[in-house]
Motif scaffolding. Structure first.
Motif, mmCIF file in Angstrom:
data_model
loop_
_atom_site.group_PDB
_atom_site.id
_atom_site.type_symbol
_atom_site.label_atom_id
_atom_site.label_comp_id
_atom_site.label_asym_id
_atom_site.label_seq_id
_atom_site.Cartn_x
_atom_site.Cartn_y
_atom_site.Cartn_z
ATOM 1 N N UNK A 176 45.943 38.362 42.330
ATOM 2 C CA UNK A 176 46.660 38.653 41.079
ATOM 3 C C UNK A 176 46.279 40.039 40.569
ATOM 4 N N UNK A 177 45.019 40.363 40.723
ATOM 5 C CA UNK A 177 44.564 41.689 40.269
ATOM 6 C C UNK A 177 45.225 42.797 41.093
ATOM 7 N N UNK A 178 45.286 42.592 42.406
ATOM 8 C CA UNK A 178 45.945 43.570 43.285
ATOM 9 C C UNK A 178 47.423 43.680 42.916
ATOM 10 N N UNK A 179 48.000 42.528 42.649
ATOM 11 C CA UNK A 179 49.425 42.485 42.284
ATOM 12 C C UNK A 179 49.672 43.308 41.023
ATOM 13 N N UNK A 180 48.777 43.171 40.074
ATOM 14 C CA UNK A 180 48.927 43.929 38.831
ATOM 15 C C UNK A 180 48.811 45.425 39.106
ATOM 16 N N UNK A 181 47.865 45.780 39.950
ATOM 17 C CA UNK A 181 47.706 47.199 40.277
ATOM 18 C C UNK A 181 48.953 47.725 40.984
ATOM 19 N N UNK A 182 49.605 46.855 41.723
ATOM 20 C CA UNK A 182 50.777 47.282 42.486
ATOM 21 C C UNK A 182 52.023 47.375 41.615
ATOM 22 N N UNK A 183 52.293 46.324 40.804
ATOM 23 C CA UNK A 183 53.538 46.319 40.035
ATOM 24 C C UNK A 183 53.370 46.930 38.647
ATOM 25 N N UNK A 184 52.161 46.842 38.108
ATOM 26 C CA UNK A 184 51.870 47.510 36.841
ATOM 27 C C UNK A 184 52.504 46.897 35.602
ATOM 28 N N UNK A 185 53.029 45.684 35.701
ATOM 29 C CA UNK A 185 53.625 45.063 34.504
ATOM 30 C C UNK A 185 52.534 44.629 33.520
ATOM 31 N N UNK A 186 52.944 44.461 32.276
ATOM 32 C CA UNK A 186 52.034 43.916 31.268
ATOM 33 C C UNK A 186 51.763 42.448 31.615
ATOM 34 N N UNK A 187 50.503 42.055 31.553
ATOM 35 C CA UNK A 187 50.163 40.658 31.875
ATOM 36 C C UNK A 187 49.317 40.066 30.749
ATOM 37 N N UNK A 188 49.742 38.886 30.313
ATOM 38 C CA UNK A 188 48.904 38.097 29.398
ATOM 39 C C UNK A 188 48.464 36.868 30.191
ATOM 40 N N UNK A 189 47.191 36.689 30.294
ATOM 41 C CA UNK A 189 46.627 35.654 31.172
ATOM 42 C C UNK A 189 45.718 34.760 30.325
ATOM 43 N N UNK A 190 45.967 33.462 30.386
ATOM 44 C CA UNK A 190 45.152 32.528 29.602
ATOM 45 C C UNK A 190 44.220 31.765 30.528
ATOM 46 N N UNK A 191 42.982 31.661 30.162
ATOM 47 C CA UNK A 191 42.028 30.895 30.964
ATOM 48 C C UNK A 191 40.901 30.379 30.072
ATOM 49 N N UNK A 192 40.206 29.348 30.550
ATOM 50 C CA UNK A 192 39.003 28.932 29.820
ATOM 51 C C UNK A 192 37.759 29.373 30.589
ATOM 52 N N UNK A 193 38.007 30.069 31.720
ATOM 53 C CA UNK A 193 36.916 30.452 32.602
ATOM 54 C C UNK A 193 36.523 31.906 32.324
ATOM 55 N N UNK A 194 35.311 32.099 31.797
ATOM 56 C CA UNK A 194 34.908 33.455 31.409
ATOM 57 C C UNK A 194 34.741 34.382 32.612
ATOM 58 N N UNK A 195 34.478 33.799 33.795
ATOM 59 C CA UNK A 195 34.350 34.642 34.993
ATOM 60 C C UNK A 195 35.719 35.251 35.335
ATOM 61 N N UNK A 196 36.763 34.409 35.258
ATOM 62 C CA UNK A 196 38.125 34.913 35.479
ATOM 63 C C UNK A 196 38.430 36.029 34.490
ATOM 64 N N UNK A 197 38.086 35.793 33.246
ATOM 65 C CA UNK A 197 38.367 36.786 32.204
ATOM 66 C C UNK A 197 37.646 38.098 32.501
ATOM 67 N N UNK A 198 36.373 38.011 32.823
ATOM 68 C CA UNK A 198 35.578 39.213 33.057
ATOM 69 C C UNK A 198 36.082 39.986 34.270
ATOM 70 N N UNK A 199 36.432 39.255 35.330
ATOM 71 C CA UNK A 199 36.771 39.939 36.574
ATOM 72 C C UNK A 199 38.176 40.537 36.568
ATOM 73 N N UNK A 200 39.081 39.970 35.780
ATOM 74 C CA UNK A 200 40.470 40.402 35.886
ATOM 75 C C UNK A 200 40.940 41.318 34.756
#
Lengths: 352, 292
Positions: A176-200
């Motif tokens: 997903x991170x690579x995808x964002x770098x490739x397409x560059x769209x605005x992304x709002x991502x919801x998670x309860x996992x702080x590791x996901x939040x920190x890494x992405x």
């Protein structure tokens, strides 16, 4: 692509208020992650942006256009759901192309778009399969493909990785991170996992009980948490919290008896909490922040977590994985003053 | 060595011996007996129907299952009787139209009651359910008066209208739509479909097993319906199969062999309908698109 703006967003179900007027500006092309425990209002916020929940009061704008009264389909958004929500009776090709059903474009163009998305997601060979013939990760990729094919202004992800196993989650996170770098769209991502939040995330929005606690880059929220909630929520294991009282000359006397001297701006006699992350604690023969026996060891390979101190008041520290102290061994732990976080004990707000 | 040699023959004997017999369990015997009796009870009427259709009139009241002189004259007579085809067509038209109508409208109402939040939703649902408590015998008089006033007596419309939508079907479909996760509906809404398109393109394929079950119930119910078609029809041409078959014979005698022949022929469409739809019933398609 577009920017997104939320102003004083309130959500009320009958008498229960679940969002208390939150505001946020998301820049064009930014990857923003909403994170928080269950019931904090992060998914509700996302669903209000999507148009799946009515807005009690406040305003949501996408690309400078207020979308409060627009149908979901008119908002130029695409959403990926936690349960994938790909249609079991349709092939992968039809599922991905479903987002283009109502798009007014020639059939050949639609097919070309589907093929392009399939190439990006590495699903070219799976286009004629049904969802029941796919693995969990592949299903989630189809769901992402269905969102991508429409090239929306804003992508909304509602805990899309929480049904995947740990290994696949790490892999999809990267994709997903690579995808964002490739397409560059605005992304709002919801998670309860702080590791996901920190890494992405480019920026993280930490929520609790319908309020935003802090908005900042992963580095900001980790190194300068705004309050004890953020401090404990971000980072694993959680930050240790050592209660104490401010004395004269910036001295803080901890309940354990240890003393630290820091310029906090707190008034003498004020109750405070000193926060220290497990990775910032290290063994030292000099002045101790924490002293006591090792109660439990949790070997993680590269490092070992050790629980030190009195039962019920233990702190967690990270020790070397090869030569960790033995259970029962008396250890003295300290931390660099710069790595200590001081919070007001009453309000929980950061003092430095 | 000695030990091995001693053991080997025993091991061989064990390998080739029949599995040990367990003493018959009383519960098991009872279960099998009940199942056997149930099976007999279900098969016997069909067996007697076919048997009677192969008998001569004088043998009809002889209860032996295998006729002394089996013959197909009854089938020739029924199939050559022009009225039978008319009744058959009437029944087909009525059963097909009511089945299609129920599948469409019961699911549309069930879907609305299940997936939309609007004031009075629960009251509407209870009102629909409560109609299940009223027996058909109580309804035929109001139905008849309505048909009479609307000029529907002795017409297809008159026979069909009470069954075009059913409370049972609405209830069944509502319960099945509960199993369709809202995520599917919301995903389609974001993808730009209107509510009718979502119902038809997304929700309906996900409840195919329920639709198949409903289609079978409605088709069978209308195919075998007797009381209302008997009341609302006057002319022999408008009879449905069950009403028509019951008219075989004369005032002095009932031609059971012909009735049974007609009944045997009339089971064919119901078997066809069952065979077409039963595969959908055993398909569990809904969960395949969700988390694995």
């Amino acid at each position: 692509m577009a920017d997104l703006s939320i102003r004083d967003l309130v959500k009320r179900y009958d008498k229960t208020q679940v969002l208390h007027g939150i505001s946020l500006d998301v820049q064009d092309g930014e990857f923003v992650v909403f994170v928080g425990p269950s019931g904090c209002g992060k998914s509700t916020t996302l669903r209000m942006i999507a148009g799946l929940e009515e807005i009690t009061s406040g305003e949501v704008s996408i690309a400078g256009r207020v979308v409060n009264n627009l149908e979901p389909k008119e908002r130029d958004i695409a959403m990926v759901f936690q349960n994938y929500a790909i249609y079991p009776h349709m092939t992968v090709r039809k599922n991905i192309g479903f987002g283009l059903r109502t798009a007014k474009m020639p059939r050949a163009d639609k097919e070309r778009r589907i093929d392009e998305v399939a190439v990006i997601l590495g699903m070219t060979d799976l286009l004629d399969r049904k969802p029941s013939q796919l693995s969990g990760g592949q299903r989630q990729r189809v769901a992402i493909g269905r969102a991508m094919v429409r090239d929306p202004a804003v992508f909304l992800f509602d805990e899309p990785l929480s049904n995947l196993d740990a290994q696949l989650r790490t892999q999809m996170r990267l994709e997903i991170k690579k995808l964002h770098q490739r397409v560059g769209n605005t992304i709002i991502f919801v998670t309860h996992d702080q590791v996901e939040a920190m890494t992405m995330a480019d920026r993280i929005v930490i929520m609790k009980d319908g309020h935003i606690q802090q908005v900042g880059t992963p580095s900001d929220v980790y190194h300068q948490p705004a309050n004890t909630f953020v401090a404990r929520f971000i980072g694993a294991p959680s930050m240790n919290m050592l209660p104490g009282v401010v004395g004269n000359g910036g001295k803080i006397r901890l309940d354990s008896g240890a003393e630290v001297t820091l310029d906090t701006g707190a008034t003498p006699g004020q109750a405070v909490v000193v926060g220290v992350r497990p990775e910032d604690l290290y063994p030292n023969d000099g002045p101790a922040l924490v002293r006591g026996p090792v109660l439990v060891r949790e070997p993680l390979g590269a490092e070992t977590l050790i629980y030190v101190g009195r039962e019920g008041e233990e702190v967690i520290a990270k020790a070397d994985g090869r030569t960790p102290p033995e259970v029962g061994e008396e250890v003295t732990l300290t931390a660099a003053l710069g790595n200590l976080h001081i919070f007001d004990a009453e309000t929980g707000e950061a003092l430095r | 060595m000695a030990v091995t040699e001693e053991i080997r023959p025993n091991a061989d004997a064990l390998l080739h011996a029949a599995p040990p017999r367990r003493p018959a369990n009383m519960g098991q015997i009872l279960r099998w007996t009940l199942l056997f009796l149930g099976g007999i009870a279900m098969v016997m009427p069909i067996a007697y129907m076919i048997s009677t259709s192969l008998k001569w009139p004088h043998e009809v009241y002889n209860l032996q299952l295998i006729p002394d002189e089996p013959h197909l004259e009854n089938y020739t007579y029924v199939l050559e009787d022009g009225r039978f085809y008319g009744w058959f067509i009437n029944s087909i038209v009525i059963a097909v139209v009511t089945t299609v109508s129920n599948v469409l409208f019961d699911s549309l109402v069930g879907y609305t009651l299940c997936k939309f939040r609007f004031p009075g939703r629960y009251i509407v649902f209870i009102a629909i359910l409560s109609t299940l408590m009223i027996p058909t015998e109580m309804l035929v008089i109001p139905w008849y008066l309505m048909s009479q006033q609307l000029g529907w007596l002795d017409t297809y419309w008159g026979i069909m209208f009470p069954g075009l939508m059913t409370a049972f079907g609405t209830f069944l479909m509502k319960q099945f739509f509960e199993t369709v996760p809202d995520d599917f509906i919301e995903a389609a809404r974001i993808d730009g479909l209107n509510e009718l398109q979502i119902w038809w393109t997304v929700a309906m394929p996900l409840v195919k097993p329920a639709l198949a079950a409903l289609a079978i119930f409605v088709f069978l119910g209308n195919w075998t319906a007797f009381i209302w078609p008997l009341i609302v029809t006057n002319s022999v041409e408008m009879y449905t199969l069950p009403v028509g078959l019951s008219s075989f014979g004369d005032e002095a005698d009932v031609a059971w062999e012909l009735i049974m022949t007609g009944a045997a022929i009339s089971t064919i469409p119901t078997l066809v309908v069952f065979l077409i739809f039963q595969r959908y019933i055993i398909q569990g398609v809904v969960m395949a698109g969700l988390k694995g």
